[in-house]
Design an enzyme around this catalytic site. Structure first.
Site, PDB file in Angstrom:
ATOM      1  N   GLU A  18      59.436  14.821  55.840  1.00  8.75           N
ATOM      2  CA  GLU A  18      60.582  15.254  55.047  1.00  8.75           C
ATOM      3  C   GLU A  18      61.308  14.062  54.429  1.00  8.75           C
ATOM      4  O   GLU A  18      61.606  13.077  55.111  1.00  8.75           O
ATOM      5  CB  GLU A  18      61.609  16.021  55.901  1.00  8.75           C
ATOM      6  CG  GLU A  18      62.816  16.412  55.051  1.00  8.75           C
ATOM      7  CD  GLU A  18      63.988  17.002  55.815  1.00  8.75           C
ATOM      8  OE1 GLU A  18      63.921  17.088  57.044  1.00  8.75           O
ATOM      9  OE2 GLU A  18      64.967  17.373  55.137  1.00  8.75           O
ATOM     10  N   ASP A  58      71.046   2.909  64.853  1.00  9.75           N
ATOM     11  CA  ASP A  58      72.031   2.647  63.822  1.00  9.75           C
ATOM     12  C   ASP A  58      73.181   1.871  64.466  1.00  9.75           C
ATOM     13  O   ASP A  58      73.782   2.340  65.427  1.00  9.75           O
ATOM     14  CB  ASP A  58      72.530   3.991  63.252  1.00  9.75           C
ATOM     15  CG  ASP A  58      73.566   3.788  62.151  1.00  9.75           C
ATOM     16  OD1 ASP A  58      73.796   2.631  61.750  1.00  9.75           O
ATOM     17  OD2 ASP A  58      74.145   4.794  61.707  1.00  9.75           O
ATOM     18  N   ASP A 118      76.761   0.186  63.489  1.00  7.10           N
ATOM     19  CA  ASP A 118      77.709   0.225  62.389  1.00  7.10           C
ATOM     20  C   ASP A 118      78.972  -0.523  62.777  1.00  7.10           C
ATOM     21  O   ASP A 118      79.501  -0.339  63.869  1.00  7.10           O
ATOM     22  CB  ASP A 118      78.046   1.683  62.083  1.00  7.10           C
ATOM     23  CG  ASP A 118      78.857   1.811  60.809  1.00  7.10           C
ATOM     24  OD1 ASP A 118      78.394   2.494  59.904  1.00  7.10           O
ATOM     25  OD2 ASP A 118      79.940   1.200  60.731  1.00  7.10           O
TER      26      ASP A 118
END
Ligand SMILES: [Zn+2]
Lengths: 511, 525
Positions: free
Chosen positions: A138, A204, A206
């Protein structure tokens, strides 16, 4: 990262991005074009009132956020499974200053001339010829009008490229490989047979999660000082992923503004289910929630070898990057936070007294004061050994990686692709070479407009060269990207290829 | 009758063969399994013959155990409490003796355990929800049994499993000793013994940083072995259930099995308990029409509510009347007394217009001069099996409704009061109703609200029961007056009544004034 847990932080209207967690209902109404040559405008405009749209229009606030760079505290444009609440009934976005790098024309040139489709394809496909790894994968596109379309998939790298050129997405995200082609998900009789089967393990990191401990910047802003937190995080994570879990194909990518992503594409990592992803994430996660420090880390002693190794890695950074550069307890008011981390009333009272009489002290001095005051006999509940542990905890709190662990825990989570342009900064999300991590400078990462200008300049300068000579030079080679631009990806891809050969060998052995 | 054969001849028509060639489950091993170990991983489906009766009975017995295990969980019992509570339940319904016991029943017990597991596996593979619930409870049962297992036999069982672990050798151990100890929180008194597995086999331990990790290999302390076996059991079962789900449609071919499987899976929605004659108290107290008002203090909410409605309106609609009549029959009210009861209940308004209304609700077109006689009487007698009805049932009449029946039937429409109030009432109205029958504990009311919100109606009802009989229950437990299996979860209104009645009359029961032994709640047998 706050947006992982509070998707309703803005707007308050209901989310229209569908299927945050798709595993349960992957085949919901999600009207994505099924033709190979979709028309973005049609799609975005086709949603009737009341229908559940896949494509969304952003509110004006969000567009401003993109360019403001100061008040955006939830969106790194990184991963989209955390949806942004959007109100489709809002009028069209107010005219916001549109940076050149998110103009469709700029993006089209970027996809045409610079984007490394072929290496990306090979990286995701694990083979030179198209496999389900890529074909049933996807992709989700964010279009210039902020429409968000999910369940895109492509038979070949070239078809993928064509759609990018046509739709000029401001960015796109990579999701899992599904059991069937995502475009065919509605034709499947049993909804449960459409399920994610494989995806890279992702992380991730951040900078916003460091706001409680950094003093130089806040929210979307970063500087060289606080970038060091990302450096520390990558070091600790990379060591654990390699040494503890034995992963080898780890690609670190600059997220385009204030953080980094890790993509782990070892076969063993790609095949992990949600429970295993959660296990890895929780193994690595130490600081949970936004409320660190109040309850302490509650680490058992002796420290787990992973924590122990991390602490050894982080100790030098604590001295320089934290105490000296961030100086987090400089003012008396800031120093109070340090006192709350010391669970000994005599000690904190003595320190308070000392600091009240000499108010201007650096964090380094205050850190040293703890030991000198303690040695002077000001301990009631803690003993010397316990004090060492408390100090270890504080060092970890100020240096240990702060993960947005939710992103890592789900197989069906999407994450922004490497090499796309960050819509807020225009910077290209380039890989980070961990072996030369210290040399990586987020402010030197080129923006899309700079790169395109460099190509034009090179072309102008080399007009004298023959057609043939010029064709030999790839567009990206005309830019500052040359050193190590796609190297990270190609390196991972090369390994992937070998891995596939090995797998094929192993499989044939079984019969 | 000399033949002492353990395996009676089975009528071929009554055979319930789990034909796994058809189902394509694990590789068939066409041998009667011998059960070397008390514990079973259930990887191999049954291959022997069982009668349809065994097929169902064994399944129901296992279901009873699982339902009680789930009830423990719903009531937040600690592992120790659960163990204590479950011990007699398991002993009664699904006993598993150790090899050391040399019990002559050993083979039969293990066969029953093995077969009943597979019966339920088929029954519950239909939906994801049932699969998940079944796997969770089976895993708990497995763990519980494993903890009770004899040390030597447990080790033999673990060694027999095809687990891919490798013991950490001395050389490696001494090289990593400090790290191993730090990672696995080994104290001075703990055994210094570890084994290695791929970390993917122990994600729970990795998640809690309870293992030493080296390049994808987890070094695990031996104390975790049982948990690992349990998780492996759970994983194996989950994938087995997925497999069963895929082949389940084929099971429909065998139309003798599917109604049983359907009934079993229904029972999992609301555990079923059959009515037994033993829930009558007629042998220990005389019950007549005049004693119902007093006895209604001991009724479960569903019946107490009907009684109150009847007293309030001198009127109950058809289904309420049926439910209540069957219940009264169950507590031991004779047919004659039941007729008197209803006659009196309605007599109060015998001449009122409501009688017409009542009449029409039963058989709208019947014109009757003596409404009671022609209609109600018929219904009551019908319930008692005196007239008409299903020929198979004649003689015994309808049996009193179980909680399962009340919880799965259609919801009452307005004006009707039958069914289980925990299910049919809105939470607010339920609270009001409970308070009107004397439940005032706010914490309990909150818990009830929480339970019904999660559709755990029978748990809510059991909590109300426990609260209403707290001192009596304590006495029974402290003095061990009743076997623990007589204090299991109530799944039948008549069990509720009888247990309540006995508890409230403990003194008299003990002094021999009434009754003999404790109440009996039979699982459907
Ligand atoms: Zn900064």
């Amino acid at each position: 990262m706050p947006h992982a847990v509070s998707p309703s932080s803005e707007g308050g209207s209901s989310s229209v991005r569908e299927d945050e967690t798709m595993s349960d209902a992957p085949a919901q109404e999600a009207d994505v074009q099924n033709n190979a040559q979709p028309d973005a405008q049609d799609d975005a405009g086709s949603q009737g009132p009341g229908a559940l749209p896949t494509t969304t229009n952003a509110t004006s606030t969000r567009l401003e956020d993109m360019f403001d760079g100061d008040d955006d505290d939830t969106d790194e444009f990184s991963s989209s499974a955390q949806s942004k609440p959007q109100d489709s009934s809002q009028p069209a976005p107010r005219a916001a200053p549109k940076a050149q790098y998110s103009e469709p024309d700029t993006l089209r040139q970027f996809y045409q001339r610079l984007f490394p489709f072929r290496p990306l394809f090979q990286w995701l496909n694990h083979s030179p010829t198209p496999q389900p790894d890529f074909q049933n994968r996807e992709f989700a596109f964010v279009l210039p009008n902020d429409a968000y379309i999910r369940y895109q998939s492509f038979a070949t790298a070239d078809l993928f490229r064509k759609q990018c050129l046509q739709m000029t997405p401001t960015r796109f995200e990579i999701g899992p490989q599904y059991s069937v082609n995502p475009r065919d998900r509605k034709t499947i009789r049993k909804a449960s047979s459409f399920r994610p089967v494989m995806k890279e393990l992702v992380f991730d990191i951040d900078m916003t999660d460091y706001d409680p401990i950094r003093t130089c910047c806040s929210k979307a802003a970063i500087c060289h000082k606080c970038w060091q937190f990302i450096v520390m995080a990558i070091k600790v994570m990379d060591a654990a992923l390699r040494e503890d879990f034995g992963f080898q194909h780890i690609l670190w990518v600059y997220s385009g503004r204030r953080g980094a992503h890790a993509w782990i594409s070892d076969k063993r990592a790609r095949e992990m289910d949600d429970a295993k992803r959660r296990a890895v994430a929780n193994y690595l996660e130490l600081l949970r929630g936004g409320d660190h420090g109040k309850k302490g880390l509650n680490l058992r002693r002796p420290l787990h070898p992973h924590i122990d190794r991390s602490l050894k890695l982080l100790n030098p950074y604590f001295q320089k990057e934290v105490l000296a550069d961030q100086d987090p307890w400089e003012s008396l008011q800031q120093a109070e936070k340090l006192l709350t981390l010391l669970p000994d009333k005599s000690l904190t009272a003595a320190l308070q007294k000392k600091w009240d009489s000499t108010p201007t002290r650096t964090s380094n001095q205050r850190w040293a004061d703890i030991d000198s005051v303690a040695e002077a006999g000001n301990l009631s509940t803690l003993d010397a050994k316990k004090l060492v542990e408390v100090k270890q905890d504080i060092r970890l709190e100020y240096t240990y990686p702060r993960l947005d662990a939710e992103v890592s825990k789900k197989l069906n989570h999407l994450l922004k692709s490497p090499f796309v342009v960050h819509p807020g900064t225009g910077r290209v999300c380039v890989p980070i070479d961990v072996r030369r991590l210290e040399e990586f400078d987020p402010f030197k990462v080129p923006t899309v407009t700079e790169l395109l200008r460099e190509i034009d300049e090179w072309d102008a300068k080399n007009r004298g060269l023959g057609e043939r000579e010029r064709a030999k030079v790839e567009d990206w080679q005309k830019t500052g990207l040359k050193p190590g631009y796609v190297a990270g990806l190609l390196k991972e891809e090369g390994r992937g290829k070998r891995e596939r050969h090995e797998e094929a060998g192993a499989e044939s052995m079984e019969f | 009758m000399l033949a002492a054969s353990a395996a009676p001849r089975i009528d071929p028509k009554k055979r319930a063969v789990l034909d796994h060639r058809k189902q394509q489950f694990a590789k068939a091993q066409w041998v009667e399994q011998d059960y070397k170990h008390r514990m079973n991983f259930y990887t191999v489906p049954p291959t022997g013959d069982v009668t349809l009766e065994q097929f169902e009975e064994w399944g129901i017995a296992r279901l009873k155990v699982l339902a009680e295990l789930e009830a423990c969980q719903f009531r937040n019992k600690s592992p120790a409490e659960t163990e204590e509570y479950m011990r007699p339940v398991m002993e009664k319904h699904l006993r598993l003796s150790s090899n050391r016991s040399r019990s002559s029943e050993l083979a039969m017990e293990r066969k029953k355990d093995h077969y009943s597991h597979w019966t339920l596996r088929l029954a519950f593979s239909g939906t994801a929800d049932l699969r998940q619930r079944f796997a969770r409870l089976e895993t708990q049962l497995f763990k519980l049994r494993m903890q009770q297992d004899d040390g030597v036999e447990k080790k033999a069982f673990i060694d027999s499993l095809p687990m891919s672990w490798e013991t950490v050798g001395d050389e490696e151990k001494s090289r990593w000793l400090d790290e191993l100890k730090a990672a696995t929180s080994v104290s001075k008194t703990d055994e210094e013994s570890w084994f290695k597995v791929d970390w993917e086999k122990v994600p729970e331990l990795v998640e809690r940083r309870q293992v030493l990790m080296k390049r994808g290999t987890a070094y695990v302390h031996v104390r975790e072995q049982v948990n690992m076996v349990v998780s492996e059991f759970s994983r194996t079962l989950e994938s087995g259930l997925e497999l069963a789900a895929r082949f389940l449609p084929r099971m429909d071919e065998d139309n003798r099995l599917s109604p049983i499987l359907h009934h079993l899976s229904q029972s999992f929605v609301a555990p079923d308990a059959g009515y037994s004659e033993a829930s009558s108290i007629s042998d220990m107290a005389s019950i007549n029409a005049g004693s119902i008002d007093a006895l209604s203090e001991n009724f479960p909410l569903c019946m107490r509510n009907l009684h109150r409605e009847l007293r309030k309106n001198s009127h109950l609609k058809h289904f309420g009347r049926l439910q209540y009549t069957l219940f009264l029959k169950g507590i031991g009210l004779s047919l004659q007394e039941c007729i008197v009861f209803w006659r009196k209940s309605f007599k109060l308004i015998a001449d009122g217009n409501k009688l017409w209304d009542l009449c029409f609700t039963i058989h709208a077109l019947t014109l009757c001069t003596d409404k009671f006689k022609s209609e109600y009487l018929y219904n009551i007698r019908h319930s008692y099996g005196d007239v008409g009805g299903d020929a198979n049932r004649r003689g015994k009449g309808y049996t009193p409704y179980s909680c399962q029946k009340l919880l799965t039937e259609a919801l009452p429409s307005s004006g009707q009061n039958h069914g289980c109030p925990y299910r049919t009432y809105t939470p607010d109205n339920l609270s009001t109703l409970l308070q009107s029958v004397g439940v005032s504990d706010q914490k309990l009311l909150r818990e009830v609200r929480d339970d019904v919100g999660k559709q755990r109606y029978h748990i809510a009802c059991n909590k109300v029961f426990e609260s209403a009989h707290k001192p009596e229950l304590k006495k029974v437990q402290d003095q061990k007056l009743w076997p623990a299996s007589e204090l299991d979860t109530i799944l039948h209104p008549n069990t509720y009544f009888k247990r309540s009645f006995l508890l409230k009359n403990l003194g008299k029961v003990q002094s021999g004034d009434i009754g003999v032994d404790g109440p009996t709640q039979q699982s459907t047998e």
